[in-house]
Enzyme design. Sequence first.
Site, mmCIF file in Angstrom:
data_model
loop_
_atom_site.group_PDB
_atom_site.id
_atom_site.type_symbol
_atom_site.label_atom_id
_atom_site.label_comp_id
_atom_site.label_asym_id
_atom_site.label_seq_id
_atom_site.Cartn_x
_atom_site.Cartn_y
_atom_site.Cartn_z
ATOM 1 N N HIS A 185 31.334 11.453 -3.757
ATOM 2 C CA HIS A 185 30.355 10.366 -3.771
ATOM 3 C C HIS A 185 30.956 9.095 -3.164
ATOM 4 C CE1 HIS A 185 26.904 8.140 -5.642
ATOM 5 N NE2 HIS A 185 27.783 7.155 -5.635
ATOM 6 N N GLU A 186 32.114 8.721 -3.644
ATOM 7 C CA GLU A 186 32.737 7.483 -3.145
ATOM 8 C C GLU A 186 33.188 7.647 -1.693
ATOM 9 O OE1 GLU A 186 32.081 5.063 -4.903
ATOM 10 O OE2 GLU A 186 31.660 6.087 -6.785
ATOM 11 N N HIS A 246 30.353 6.617 0.469
ATOM 12 C CA HIS A 246 30.328 5.154 0.624
ATOM 13 C C HIS A 246 31.402 4.703 1.626
ATOM 14 C CE1 HIS A 246 27.432 4.037 -2.451
ATOM 15 N NE2 HIS A 246 28.092 4.662 -3.413
ATOM 16 N N GLU A 284 23.901 3.864 -0.966
ATOM 17 C CA GLU A 284 23.791 4.993 -1.889
ATOM 18 C C GLU A 284 23.308 6.240 -1.145
ATOM 19 O OE1 GLU A 284 24.987 4.416 -4.776
ATOM 20 O OE2 GLU A 284 24.447 6.217 -5.918
#
Lengths: 503, 503
Positions: B262-263, B266, B301
């Site tokens: 997830h990160e 980003h 996101e």
Amino acid sequence: MTIQALGERIATVNDILCSLGVLVWDSRTMMPSGGAVSRGFQIATLTRTARDLLASDDTLRLVESAEREAAKLPADALDREAVRQVREAVEAHRRVPGDVIERRAAVRARANAAWIEARARDDFSTFRPYLQETVANTREYADALGWTGHRYDALLRLYEPGETLERLRRLFAELRAGLKPILAAARARPNGAGAILHRTFPVETQRDVALGLARTLGYDLSRGRLDGTVHPFEISFTREDVRITTRYNETFLRPALFGAMHETGHALYEQNVDPAFSRTVFATDLLGLYAVGGTSFGAHESQSRLWENHVGRSLAFWRLQFPALKERFPEALGDVTAERFYEAVTTVEPGLIRTDADELTYDFHIMLRVDIEAALIGGEMEVDDVPEAWRKAMKDGLGLDVPNDRLGCLQDIHWSSGMIGSFCTYTIGNVMAAQLFEAALASDDAIAAGLEKGDYAPLAGWLRENVWRHGRSRSREQILVAATGRGLETGPYLRYLAGKYGA
Amino acid sequence: MTIQALGERIATVNDILCSLGVLVWDSRTMMPSGGAVSRGFQIATLTRTARDLLASDDTLRLVESAEREAAKLPADALDREAVRQVREAVEAHRRVPGDVIERRAAVRARANAAWIEARARDDFSTFRPYLQETVANTREYADALGWTGHRYDALLRLYEPGETLERLRRLFAELRAGLKPILAAARARPNGAGAILHRTFPVETQRDVALGLARTLGYDLSRGRLDGTVHPFEISFTREDVRITTRYNETFLRPALFGAMHETGHALYEQNVDPAFSRTVFATDLLGLYAVGGTSFGAHESQSRLWENHVGRSLAFWRLQFPALKERFPEALGDVTAERFYEAVTTVEPGLIRTDADELTYDFHIMLRVDIEAALIGGEMEVDDVPEAWRKAMKDGLGLDVPNDRLGCLQDIHWSSGMIGSFCTYTIGNVMAAQLFEAALASDDAIAAGLEKGDYAPLAGWLRENVWRHGRSRSREQILVAATGRGLETGPYLRYLAGKYGA
């Protein structure tokens, strides 16, 4: 009311300078390599922001108004001293033209890159034009700051307020005369123990041991942390967050242990500044633009050297700590005694590299550098003459031949970083450490008794009371006179070295 | 000339905000506990310094002059857009009175402490007065910023520029209607695989695996680093230093792996913004006062969810990656197949906690919060009614009873941190991720082929070209329209979920 408003302005400057400190710490410990260029911009911007705020007309008006208010306070009111210090820094910053500062930053960046290349290629001529530019820019910077005795004094003020070249020369003459016979005596008794430190010491264990030593000496880890770096340092972002680093070398134990104790000395100073001084001028170097509680570079070095050498490089210390060390490194130290380990960490051996120097030869390296850089700044020596002057001084001082400039005048980062004027603070630190340590022992028998049994709190208590808590509210000389009855003097240092290394 | 001068001003603001980012990163990863109070001052000072510089008369004059210069440029010149964005931010900051900002910071500090206590004691009444104060202050802040449709729109602008409550309500209605049958179908086929993830997974190995996954997806470690934190996050100090964290739990493998992916999503966005945008308005959130290259929270996101869910939570991904994972955790995963592992990471199970929610139920948590906070800000609901509204919405949306407020309206930090208006961006991210992913697959067969063989470069290339490189030079809707031919729409998201979890 204006004193308070001025205090808020200084708190803002302190916050910015503490933030700057975080950027610097991060760049040396955590930052990925790709971040370097952006980080340079960020550091330059925060520095300029702090400087511009301090040098602004608005801040000057606050100072003028605060001075009128302060004039009504008792002569010894801390607020008077605070306003005086702010005035001095504001004026100094306003005296230096913006283009001098910009040139200073630009020269530094170029000179640093050239120095790295020159050192790698052992070629002074690569560095020469940049050192010339650095000297020229530093001269104009010194002239902008202003001076009366010698131009070098303007630079000394950045690192050691109140110090002058004239005083330094007297100090150095006493040291040279006093150190030579002690050094000769020590060299007549080589102990051969140094090799012990070059066995194999797993780095993970070194880390544990270094942290344990820092804690033993009183470092508060709830307000600090220890990391590994190539060049050990201490840095503080207020007294509540004071970080240290040390260096780990699997086949050389000394750097990790003594680096940690050295930086712990610095950290103890910062962690023990009066909490009331946080975010005030008494915890901020407004002239040098960085957040620090110690009153001068020399005073700071006195604390690192006191804990590294007077405490950590003592037989009493290793009689207490060596058994635990031996347990952590059973293979490397199984055949070693505490006494032999002490001999290993107090071996005297003149060498060409300052950062490897022992207690007896370190100051020769410093005096040589101060002489050269003062002559460069004063215009009494040309850059071209530096390598030869270095060789001659090394021969005269330590009897060593310098085979190349990499092992000579290209070894230190300071000149390429524009830090001309800072070297003397290492020797001032050595001298001051001994003076304070002698006074501490004389003041209370509990201090010596504590050192014999591993209780460092009495010594720390004396230093907290006499040095640390004052932050920058007192000058180095004020601290020395109040704590020892005398200004900086070489007697205690020479007595200490003679007792430890003399005949 | 003035456009350039304005650019230099914005570069300074960006440097300060990048520095602020370093302070935040450090405070969550490295800072000793004692440093928290000082760090609060430092963060407040850098925020205020950036804001004051931006809102100054001097900057406004620069903007006005730059506008005259920009008016002569072609309509699509990037400099025109840059000046327009600066003007918008400068005006917004100048509209908010200083005392509103100060109150906002003060309320936040108090509310956060009260929330921590209220959650620990499961006592909403402890938090109630602070939430009331937060709502009141956020209302005055929104009114100062200005709005036309609904007061909540002023807050949406901080996180998702261009978004309105009215549009959100239409989006939510479509989602609720579309998600319910898919969720019902998924719940009718429980797979029971989730327990696999709760075996024992040594943390050191998790760290290696997480770093390996980040690298596999394209994260550039020469411009980044991965650390462990309780709450994973990504943060950037220019595109050249983009750091991520993930969470390690020895008896739960999912957080470390999917947190890292997830990160990484980003981070890929930030690391791939056009280098020409570094230190410009197109890499700075001038309204929210932080350094970021992504164009909105929702767009950001979308990248984290795309890599976490569309890539990382796919059968193709684990068919490729699972053998290596099994090798690293032979004891825990010896009896597991790639297919079974995929079932484990796609288990659907409605629950009370947002951060534990699966892909199908996550948006219900979001919609519930947005409805409540918009009603609070609009004055259509009172703080006293929040716990009951929460219970009712949880029953209506997911059929769950909320046994206490700790598992209900006290679970999130957002309200106590003054972040009202940000929740919607999680759902916008989900919707946008699916829309982009569908368009990417349709645009080039090499992308799907790459995913089947573990080559993520074609997908990254499409995203770099269509999303990442634009930074903040294009709005979320501009990016979507250019990349997919349509503004934000729920169709691709519902199709994706139906295909993955439907009957």
